[in-house]
Scaffold this motif. Structure first.
Motif, PDB file in Angstrom:
ATOM      1  N   UNK A   1      -3.224   3.973 -15.680  1.00 46.99           N
ATOM      2  CA  UNK A   1      -2.890   3.904 -14.271  1.00 46.99           C
ATOM      3  C   UNK A   1      -4.104   3.378 -13.496  1.00 46.99           C
ATOM      4  N   UNK A   2      -3.875   2.411 -12.633  1.00 44.54           N
ATOM      5  CA  UNK A   2      -4.987   1.828 -11.882  1.00 44.54           C
ATOM      6  C   UNK A   2      -5.315   2.663 -10.651  1.00 44.54           C
ATOM      7  N   UNK A   3      -6.525   2.454 -10.132  1.00 43.08           N
ATOM      8  CA  UNK A   3      -6.971   3.199  -8.954  1.00 43.08           C
ATOM      9  C   UNK A   3      -6.823   2.372  -7.681  1.00 43.08           C
ATOM     10  N   UNK A   4      -5.929   1.376  -7.690  1.00 42.74           N
ATOM     11  CA  UNK A   4      -5.730   0.532  -6.517  1.00 42.74           C
ATOM     12  C   UNK A   4      -4.793   1.226  -5.539  1.00 42.74           C
ATOM     13  N   UNK A   5      -5.363   2.110  -4.755  1.00 42.27           N
ATOM     14  CA  UNK A   5      -4.563   2.843  -3.774  1.00 42.27           C
ATOM     15  C   UNK A   5      -4.711   2.176  -2.418  1.00 42.27           C
ATOM     16  N   UNK A   6      -3.597   2.050  -1.683  1.00 45.68           N
ATOM     17  CA  UNK A   6      -3.711   1.464  -0.347  1.00 45.68           C
ATOM     18  C   UNK A   6      -4.500   2.390   0.573  1.00 45.68           C
ATOM     19  N   UNK A   7      -5.135   1.817   1.582  1.00 47.23           N
ATOM     20  CA  UNK A   7      -5.869   2.628   2.553  1.00 47.23           C
ATOM     21  C   UNK A   7      -4.880   3.537   3.281  1.00 47.23           C
ATOM     22  N   UNK A   8      -5.291   4.780   3.508  1.00 44.26           N
ATOM     23  CA  UNK A   8      -4.413   5.695   4.237  1.00 44.26           C
ATOM     24  C   UNK A   8      -4.369   5.282   5.703  1.00 44.26           C
ATOM     25  N   UNK A   9      -3.168   5.103   6.243  1.00 47.91           N
ATOM     26  CA  UNK A   9      -3.069   4.688   7.646  1.00 47.91           C
ATOM     27  C   UNK A   9      -3.451   5.823   8.606  1.00 47.91           C
ATOM     28  N   UNK A  10      -3.779   5.427   9.826  1.00 50.36           N
ATOM     29  CA  UNK A  10      -4.123   6.387  10.876  1.00 50.36           C
ATOM     30  C   UNK A  10      -2.908   7.237  11.252  1.00 50.36           C
ATOM     31  N   UNK A  11      -1.720   6.625  11.203  1.00 53.05           N
ATOM     32  CA  UNK A  11      -0.472   7.301  11.600  1.00 53.05           C
ATOM     33  C   UNK A  11       0.531   7.085  10.469  1.00 53.05           C
ATOM     34  N   UNK A  12       1.064   8.159   9.907  1.00 53.47           N
ATOM     35  CA  UNK A  12       1.957   8.054   8.753  1.00 53.47           C
ATOM     36  C   UNK A  12       3.093   9.061   8.873  1.00 53.47           C
ATOM     37  N   UNK A  13       4.305   8.629   8.483  1.00 49.76           N
ATOM     38  CA  UNK A  13       5.485   9.487   8.518  1.00 49.76           C
ATOM     39  C   UNK A  13       6.178   9.447   7.159  1.00 49.76           C
ATOM     40  N   UNK A  14       6.770  10.586   6.744  1.00 49.65           N
ATOM     41  CA  UNK A  14       7.521  10.586   5.484  1.00 49.65           C
ATOM     42  C   UNK A  14       8.945  10.060   5.671  1.00 49.65           C
ATOM     43  N   UNK A  15       9.400   9.905   6.915  1.00 47.44           N
ATOM     44  CA  UNK A  15      10.753   9.434   7.218  1.00 47.44           C
ATOM     45  C   UNK A  15      10.840   7.918   7.003  1.00 47.44           C
ATOM     46  N   UNK A  16      11.672   7.466   6.041  1.00 49.91           N
ATOM     47  CA  UNK A  16      11.763   6.022   5.765  1.00 49.91           C
ATOM     48  C   UNK A  16      12.251   5.201   6.964  1.00 49.91           C
ATOM     49  N   UNK A  17      12.930   5.822   7.917  1.00 48.68           N
ATOM     50  CA  UNK A  17      13.417   5.097   9.097  1.00 48.68           C
ATOM     51  C   UNK A  17      12.327   4.891  10.146  1.00 48.68           C
ATOM     52  N   UNK A  18      11.205   5.567   9.983  1.00 44.07           N
ATOM     53  CA  UNK A  18      10.121   5.487  10.971  1.00 44.07           C
ATOM     54  C   UNK A  18       9.332   4.191  10.810  1.00 44.07           C
ATOM     55  N   UNK A  24       4.180   2.269   0.020  1.00 44.92           N
ATOM     56  CA  UNK A  24       3.135   2.135  -1.000  1.00 44.92           C
ATOM     57  C   UNK A  24       2.237   3.375  -1.052  1.00 44.92           C
ATOM     58  N   UNK A  25       2.012   4.011   0.078  1.00 47.91           N
ATOM     59  CA  UNK A  25       1.159   5.204   0.113  1.00 47.91           C
ATOM     60  C   UNK A  25       1.819   6.350  -0.652  1.00 47.91           C
ATOM     61  N   UNK A  26       3.147   6.453  -0.567  1.00 46.59           N
ATOM     62  CA  UNK A  26       3.855   7.575  -1.189  1.00 46.59           C
ATOM     63  C   UNK A  26       4.026   7.424  -2.696  1.00 46.59           C
ATOM     64  N   UNK A  27       3.531   6.337  -3.265  1.00 47.12           N
ATOM     65  CA  UNK A  27       3.524   6.199  -4.727  1.00 47.12           C
ATOM     66  C   UNK A  27       2.396   7.047  -5.322  1.00 47.12           C
ATOM     67  N   UNK A  28       1.543   7.603  -4.487  1.00 49.93           N
ATOM     68  CA  UNK A  28       0.421   8.448  -4.900  1.00 49.93           C
ATOM     69  C   UNK A  28       0.548   9.806  -4.206  1.00 49.93           C
ATOM     70  N   UNK A  74      -7.783  19.013  14.191  1.00 51.33           N
ATOM     71  CA  UNK A  74      -8.506  18.031  13.377  1.00 51.33           C
ATOM     72  C   UNK A  74      -7.676  17.690  12.138  1.00 51.33           C
ATOM     73  N   UNK A  75      -7.352  16.419  11.968  1.00 51.81           N
ATOM     74  CA  UNK A  75      -6.496  15.959  10.871  1.00 51.81           C
ATOM     75  C   UNK A  75      -7.314  15.099   9.908  1.00 51.81           C
ATOM     76  N   UNK A  76      -7.231  15.402   8.597  1.00 50.84           N
ATOM     77  CA  UNK A  76      -7.858  14.589   7.560  1.00 50.84           C
ATOM     78  C   UNK A  76      -6.832  14.336   6.474  1.00 50.84           C
ATOM     79  N   UNK A  77      -6.605  13.068   6.162  1.00 50.47           N
ATOM     80  CA  UNK A  77      -5.691  12.689   5.088  1.00 50.47           C
ATOM     81  C   UNK A  77      -6.519  12.254   3.881  1.00 50.47           C
ATOM     82  N   UNK A  78      -6.037  12.566   2.661  1.00 51.11           N
ATOM     83  CA  UNK A  78      -6.780  12.203   1.462  1.00 51.11           C
ATOM     84  C   UNK A  78      -5.829  12.026   0.290  1.00 51.11           C
ATOM     85  N   UNK A  79      -6.280  11.294  -0.719  1.00 45.30           N
ATOM     86  CA  UNK A  79      -5.535  11.183  -1.976  1.00 45.30           C
ATOM     87  C   UNK A  79      -5.951  12.325  -2.879  1.00 45.30           C
ATOM     88  N   UNK A  80      -4.980  12.921  -3.554  1.00 42.82           N
ATOM     89  CA  UNK A  80      -5.270  14.033  -4.477  1.00 42.82           C
ATOM     90  C   UNK A  80      -5.719  13.486  -5.816  1.00 42.82           C
TER      91      UNK A  80
END
Length: 80
Positions: A1-18, A24-28, A74-80
Motif C-alpha cells: 500500500x502506498x503512502x500517497x495520501x491527499x492533503x486533508x482539507x480545511x473543511x470536510x464532510x462525510x455526506x457525499x451530497x456536500x 479520496x480522503x475517505x479511502x484512508x 480547536x480542531x485537528x484532523x489527521x491520518x491514522x
C-alpha cells in the motif's frame, strides 16, 4: 500500500451530497482531535473556523438523517 495520501482539507464532510465531501480522503482512516480529545462521531469539520458538527442524540430530520449540532473549539484532523 502506498503512502500517497491527499492533503486533508480545511473543511470536510462525510455526506457525499456536500460540496465539502472529498472521496479520496475517505479511502484512508482519518481522525479528529477536538479540544485535545479524539472524537469518533464527527460528521463535518472546519479547521480554520474551529468547529465540528456531530449528531444531536438520536434525533433525525424528516429524511432520516441525524440532526447535527455545531461545537466550537480547536480542531485537528489527521491520518491514522
Amino acid at each position: 500500500m502506498s503512502d500517497n495520501k491527499p492533503a486533508l482539507p480545511d473543511h470536510l464532510s462525510i455526506d457525499p451530497r456536500s460540496p465539502h465531501h472529498v472521496a479520496a480522503v475517505f479511502e484512508h482512516d482519518i481522525g479528529i482531535f477536538f479540544n485535545g480529545k479524539e472524537r469518533f462521531d464527527v460528521e463535518e469539520y472546519c479547521v480554520s473556523e474551529g468547529w465540528i458538527k456531530v449528531p444531536a442524540g438520536r434525533t433525525v430530520d424528516r429524511k432520516g438523517r441525524p440532526l447535527l449540532m455545531k461545537l466550537k473549539g480547536k480542531v485537528e484532523a489527521f491520518y491514522k
